[in-house]
Design a protein around this motif. Structure first.
Motif, PDB file in Angstrom:
ATOM      1  N   GLU A 335      64.142  52.341   4.396  1.00  0.00           N
ATOM      2  CA  GLU A 335      65.018  51.272   4.866  1.00  0.00           C
ATOM      3  C   GLU A 335      64.394  50.554   6.050  1.00  0.00           C
ATOM      4  O   GLU A 335      63.622  51.141   6.817  1.00  0.00           O
ATOM      5  CB  GLU A 335      66.384  51.834   5.269  1.00  0.00           C
ATOM      6  CG  GLU A 335      67.169  52.385   4.100  1.00  0.00           C
ATOM      7  CD  GLU A 335      68.612  52.706   4.484  1.00  0.00           C
ATOM      8  OE1 GLU A 335      69.062  52.235   5.549  1.00  0.00           O
ATOM      9  OE2 GLU A 335      69.268  53.431   3.727  1.00  0.00           O
ATOM     10  N   LEU A 336      64.739  49.275   6.197  1.00  0.00           N
ATOM     11  CA  LEU A 336      64.326  48.489   7.352  1.00  0.00           C
ATOM     12  C   LEU A 336      65.518  48.358   8.298  1.00  0.00           C
ATOM     13  O   LEU A 336      66.584  47.879   7.891  1.00  0.00           O
ATOM     14  CB  LEU A 336      63.848  47.100   6.921  1.00  0.00           C
ATOM     15  CG  LEU A 336      62.671  47.026   5.951  1.00  0.00           C
ATOM     16  CD1 LEU A 336      62.265  45.575   5.731  1.00  0.00           C
ATOM     17  CD2 LEU A 336      61.486  47.835   6.459  1.00  0.00           C
ATOM     18  N   ASN A 337      65.328  48.795   9.540  1.00  0.00           N
ATOM     19  CA  ASN A 337      66.378  48.698  10.550  1.00  0.00           C
ATOM     20  C   ASN A 337      66.071  47.538  11.487  1.00  0.00           C
ATOM     21  O   ASN A 337      65.011  47.498  12.113  1.00  0.00           O
ATOM     22  CB  ASN A 337      66.472  49.993  11.365  1.00  0.00           C
ATOM     23  CG  ASN A 337      67.077  51.127  10.570  1.00  0.00           C
ATOM     24  OD1 ASN A 337      67.556  50.930   9.458  1.00  0.00           O
ATOM     25  ND2 ASN A 337      67.056  52.328  11.123  1.00  0.00           N
ATOM     26  N   LEU A 338      66.996  46.613  11.604  1.00  0.00           N
ATOM     27  CA  LEU A 338      66.803  45.431  12.453  1.00  0.00           C
ATOM     28  C   LEU A 338      67.556  45.589  13.769  1.00  0.00           C
ATOM     29  O   LEU A 338      68.694  46.053  13.800  1.00  0.00           O
ATOM     30  CB  LEU A 338      67.333  44.184  11.730  1.00  0.00           C
ATOM     31  CG  LEU A 338      67.404  42.893  12.548  1.00  0.00           C
ATOM     32  CD1 LEU A 338      66.008  42.396  12.908  1.00  0.00           C
ATOM     33  CD2 LEU A 338      68.181  41.822  11.799  1.00  0.00           C
ATOM     34  N   SER A 339      66.902  45.207  14.873  1.00  0.00           N
ATOM     35  CA  SER A 339      67.582  45.017  16.152  1.00  0.00           C
ATOM     36  C   SER A 339      67.214  43.631  16.672  1.00  0.00           C
ATOM     37  O   SER A 339      66.129  43.117  16.386  1.00  0.00           O
ATOM     38  CB  SER A 339      67.212  46.103  17.165  1.00  0.00           C
ATOM     39  OG  SER A 339      65.815  46.180  17.352  1.00  0.00           O
ATOM     40  N   TYR A 383      67.579  45.154   3.122  1.00  0.00           N
ATOM     41  CA  TYR A 383      66.845  46.420   3.052  1.00  0.00           C
ATOM     42  C   TYR A 383      67.460  47.481   3.975  1.00  0.00           C
ATOM     43  O   TYR A 383      66.816  48.483   4.281  1.00  0.00           O
ATOM     44  CB  TYR A 383      65.379  46.185   3.422  1.00  0.00           C
ATOM     45  CG  TYR A 383      64.707  45.204   2.499  1.00  0.00           C
ATOM     46  CD1 TYR A 383      64.104  45.625   1.315  1.00  0.00           C
ATOM     47  CD2 TYR A 383      64.684  43.836   2.781  1.00  0.00           C
ATOM     48  CE1 TYR A 383      63.506  44.730   0.457  1.00  0.00           C
ATOM     49  CE2 TYR A 383      64.081  42.932   1.927  1.00  0.00           C
ATOM     50  CZ  TYR A 383      63.498  43.379   0.765  1.00  0.00           C
ATOM     51  OH  TYR A 383      62.899  42.481  -0.088  1.00  0.00           O
ATOM     52  N   ASP A 384      68.682  47.269   4.432  1.00  0.00           N
ATOM     53  CA  ASP A 384      69.372  48.201   5.321  1.00  0.00           C
ATOM     54  C   ASP A 384      70.706  48.563   4.674  1.00  0.00           C
ATOM     55  O   ASP A 384      71.558  47.695   4.476  1.00  0.00           O
ATOM     56  CB  ASP A 384      69.596  47.545   6.689  1.00  0.00           C
ATOM     57  CG  ASP A 384      70.090  48.530   7.734  1.00  0.00           C
ATOM     58  OD1 ASP A 384      70.846  49.452   7.369  1.00  0.00           O
ATOM     59  OD2 ASP A 384      69.730  48.379   8.912  1.00  0.00           O
ATOM     60  N   SER A 385      70.887  49.837   4.354  1.00  0.00           N
ATOM     61  CA  SER A 385      72.065  50.223   3.564  1.00  0.00           C
ATOM     62  C   SER A 385      73.376  50.079   4.338  1.00  0.00           C
ATOM     63  O   SER A 385      74.389  49.649   3.773  1.00  0.00           O
ATOM     64  CB  SER A 385      71.918  51.667   3.063  1.00  0.00           C
ATOM     65  OG  SER A 385      71.834  52.568   4.152  1.00  0.00           O
ATOM     66  N   ASP A 386      73.389  50.442   5.634  1.00  0.00           N
ATOM     67  CA  ASP A 386      74.662  50.353   6.359  1.00  0.00           C
ATOM     68  C   ASP A 386      74.866  49.002   7.039  1.00  0.00           C
ATOM     69  O   ASP A 386      75.969  48.668   7.467  1.00  0.00           O
ATOM     70  CB  ASP A 386      74.790  51.479   7.382  1.00  0.00           C
ATOM     71  CG  ASP A 386      73.772  51.393   8.526  1.00  0.00           C
ATOM     72  OD1 ASP A 386      73.033  50.391   8.609  1.00  0.00           O
ATOM     73  OD2 ASP A 386      73.732  52.339   9.332  1.00  0.00           O
ATOM     74  N   LYS A 387      73.791  48.203   7.150  1.00  0.00           N
ATOM     75  CA  LYS A 387      73.861  46.850   7.725  1.00  0.00           C
ATOM     76  C   LYS A 387      74.535  46.846   9.096  1.00  0.00           C
ATOM     77  O   LYS A 387      75.339  45.982   9.416  1.00  0.00           O
ATOM     78  CB  LYS A 387      74.558  45.896   6.755  1.00  0.00           C
ATOM     79  CG  LYS A 387      73.756  45.680   5.469  1.00  0.00           C
ATOM     80  CD  LYS A 387      74.453  44.795   4.487  1.00  0.00           C
ATOM     81  CE  LYS A 387      73.561  44.485   3.294  1.00  0.00           C
ATOM     82  NZ  LYS A 387      72.861  45.641   2.708  1.00  0.00           N
ATOM     83  N   LYS A 388      74.146  47.818   9.913  1.00  0.00           N
ATOM     84  CA  LYS A 388      74.604  47.893  11.297  1.00  0.00           C
ATOM     85  C   LYS A 388      73.425  47.625  12.223  1.00  0.00           C
ATOM     86  O   LYS A 388      72.386  48.275  12.100  1.00  0.00           O
ATOM     87  CB  LYS A 388      75.230  49.258  11.597  1.00  0.00           C
ATOM     88  CG  LYS A 388      76.564  49.481  10.893  1.00  0.00           C
ATOM     89  CD  LYS A 388      77.203  50.781  11.329  1.00  0.00           C
ATOM     90  CE  LYS A 388      78.582  50.948  10.709  1.00  0.00           C
ATOM     91  NZ  LYS A 388      79.538  49.952  11.234  1.00  0.00           N
TER      92      LYS A 388
END
Length: 590
Positions: A335-339, A383-388
């Motif tokens: 997954e890709l985690n965005l901040s 690409y982020d499952s929880d979209k948090k």
């Protein structure tokens, strides 16, 4: 490279003195699209059994003037309302470039027009980022459901080819003879439409109108995307030292057509402007699927080309099968985690004044910060499952102290792209004073620590996570050297840093972020105003294009290979609700 102990796992590396300079690359992925459908509505008519469905896949353009392009169609499956088609479609995909595919199903009618059975629109990035890289959509009016799966295009083997020319028409005058070589071109379909590209070129033979060209070993993935019936144009040229090679003749064929010509021993006529200009004899045409032979053949295919520098370069061959790709990691569940980090320095201007960068339009029009967030975060959210997503700010005075890393909004993580925009807007009611200087080293450190924790936790569960920090700023950093040192300090984390320059400031000094020669190139700078206001897709493409290669290099450097592809059954695929059908005319006569 020597490793040192790290309480967060194996991510802290002792750097070697050798430094690697990495230029911007475009990571084009070859993807294979497969289709099936269920519960189709029978349109065969009374007493005529069930429909004979096939599907047509059309690539829709991203711009107003782009015309749709038919990629191809599946085989016809007789007498079923639950077709699972075998034919697949190879497309190019680049992170940040939307690729919209219209899948339209027809009932074959051999005695008249094919009967439409329904259609649905899919975006490839949405499919690739979904669990199992699969999506489904219901068609309007209860016409059934279409399932689409995406996977990395598999290696297709090597095509061993040997050809000769017979009685080619001379183009070099009475006292000389032509120097013939041949090229194969095929029509490629990508996010920008279709174009004919050279996929193979032979060596040339000097002074010979009956050339006997060397054996060629051609990667089938490059030549035809694995489709042995793909239309190829074979063109024979007279080689010129100037690089302006003259066409001697051409013909249309395919891999299967060349194999058939070899089996039958028949010659194929070359033509130019309707006149026969010679013949091509296929002496050998066979497919080698053995992996080891294929690697040797591919090496020979590259090494046997002796065209002079005046000839255009050969196309690049895809990476060997053993090298992991971005698609491998995503299909393995990475997954890709965005901040997001937003600039609240005073140089942005008073947000209450129209025309300043943080001004919120009463009519709902987005400012440039909001446009950049929407364009880029919408892509990465797939690409982020929880979209948090965590949202940070920098450059503001809070409670009398200048803060270079603070939380935006009341929540540590917000829900979706709308949550990012809400947190950004709410920050202005939190009692801050826009200040300075421009310093985002602390948000980079915070993002790096978050990335390390996320990947460490994911690894403990047999999963993988990679992080992306999006920094939005209106000016150059105040301390270039400190920022460069910070990038060096965090470049071992599973993290890409994307900086978008907002406004009309002089960003020339920011180029060091893109060109910074660290052990790993993790920073990318893009200027918002260099992309048209109407084309936020261009901004997303330019901003995100380096992330796939950065992810792969980071994981490979740490010895982390992709997990096995996530496999899910049809019952686990989320089925999207029906949408209005798109009317695209399909001309079956072409």
């Amino acid at each position: 490279m020597e490793r040192s102990e790290d309480p967060l796992g194996t991510w802290n590396l002792v750097r070697s003195p050798n430094r690697v300079f990495s230029k911007e690359t475009k990571d084009i992925m070859k993807l294979s699209i497969s289709l099936k459908a269920s519960n189709l509505k029978n349109v065969a008519g009374t007493f005529k059994g069930q429909s004979d469905p096939f599907a047509v896949v059309t690539l829709l353009g991203n711009h107003r003037d782009d015309k749709p392009h038919i990629i191809g169609k599946t085989e016809v499956i007789k007498n079923t309302l639950h077709p699972d088609w075998v034919n697949t479609f190879i497309i190019d995909y680049e992170l940040g470039e939307p690729v919209n595919l219209l899948v339209k199903i027809f009932d074959e009618n051999s005695k008249g027009d094919n009967v439409p059975m329904g259609s649905a629109l899919f975006e490839v990035g949405n499919i690739l980022g979904s669990k199992g890289s699969a999506k489904a959509k219901k068609m309007k009016d209860d016409k059934g459901t279409i399932f689409v799966r995406v996977e990395k295009a598999k290696g297709c083997g090597i095509f061993k080819l040997k050809m000769s020319g017979v009685e080619l028409k001379n183009l070099d005058g009475f006292f000389n003879k032509s120097d013939p070589f041949y090229e194969f071109t095929k029509k490629d379909f990508g996010s920008r439409g279709s174009e004919w590209n050279v996929v193979h070129r032979s060596s040339y033979i000097k002074n010979d109108l009956n050339p006997n060209w060397d054996d060629d070993n051609i990667d089938l993935g490059v030549l035809c995307g694995g489709n042995l019936d793909e239309c190829l144009v074979l063109t024979v040229y007279d080689h010129e030292g100037s690089g302006t090679h003259e066409v001697m003749g051409h013909l249309e064929t395919s891999v299967n057509g060349l194999i058939s010509a070899n089996d039958s021993g028949a010659s194929i006529h070359l033509q130019k402007e309707g006149e026969v200009t010679g013949m091509i004899v296929v002496q050998m045409a066979e497919i080698c699927n053995d992996e080891e032979d294929g690697e040797d053949a591919l090496s020979k295919a590259v090494s046997n080309v002796i065209l002079e520098p005046s000839a255009p370069p050969l196309p690049e061959h895809p990476a060997p099968a053993g090298k992991p790709t971005f698609t491998d990691y995503i299909q393995g569940g990475c997954e890709l985690n965005l901040s997001v980090a937003i600039d609240f320095t005073g140089s942005n201007g008073d947000p209450r004044t129209p025309g300043t960068l943080h001004y919120f339009h009463p009519d709902g029009q987005l400012n440039d910060y909001e446009k950049a967030i929407t364009s880029i975060a919408t892509i990465l959210a797939k690409y982020d499952s929880d979209k948090k997503f965590p949202v940070m700010g920098f450059g503001a005075r809070i409670d009398g102290e200048v803060k270079h890393c603070f939380q935006c909004g009341p929540e540590e993580e917000v829900d979706g792209v709308d949550g990012i925009l809400d947190a950004y807007r709410q920050t202005f009611s939190a009692g801050l004073t826009m200040s300075g200087p421009t310093d985002f080293t602390q948000v980079m450190q915070a993002a790096a620590m978050r990335a390390l924790r996320s990947q460490s936790e994911a690894m403990s569960e047999g999963k993988q996570k990679y992080s992306v920090l999006l920094i939005l700023t209106d000016g150059a950093v105040s301390d270039v050297k400190a920022t460069a040192r910070c990038i060096d300090a965090v470049d071992t984390a599973p993290l890409s840093i994307v900086i978008v320059g907002i406004g009309d400031a002089d960003f020339s000094s920011m180029q060091f972020l893109d060109d910074h020669a660290g052990d790993i190139d993790i920073a990318q700078f893009v200027e918002f105003n260099k992309h048209t206001q109407e084309d936020n897709k261009s901004l997303a493409s330019s901003t995100l294009r380096e992330i796939p290669s950065q992810l792969v290099k980071c994981f490979v450097r740490h010895g982390i290979m992709p997990n096995a592809p996530v496999e899910i059954g049809d019952e686990e695929i989320v089925v999207a609700p029906e949408e209005e059908e798109i009317d695209v005319t399909i001309n079956f006569a072409v």
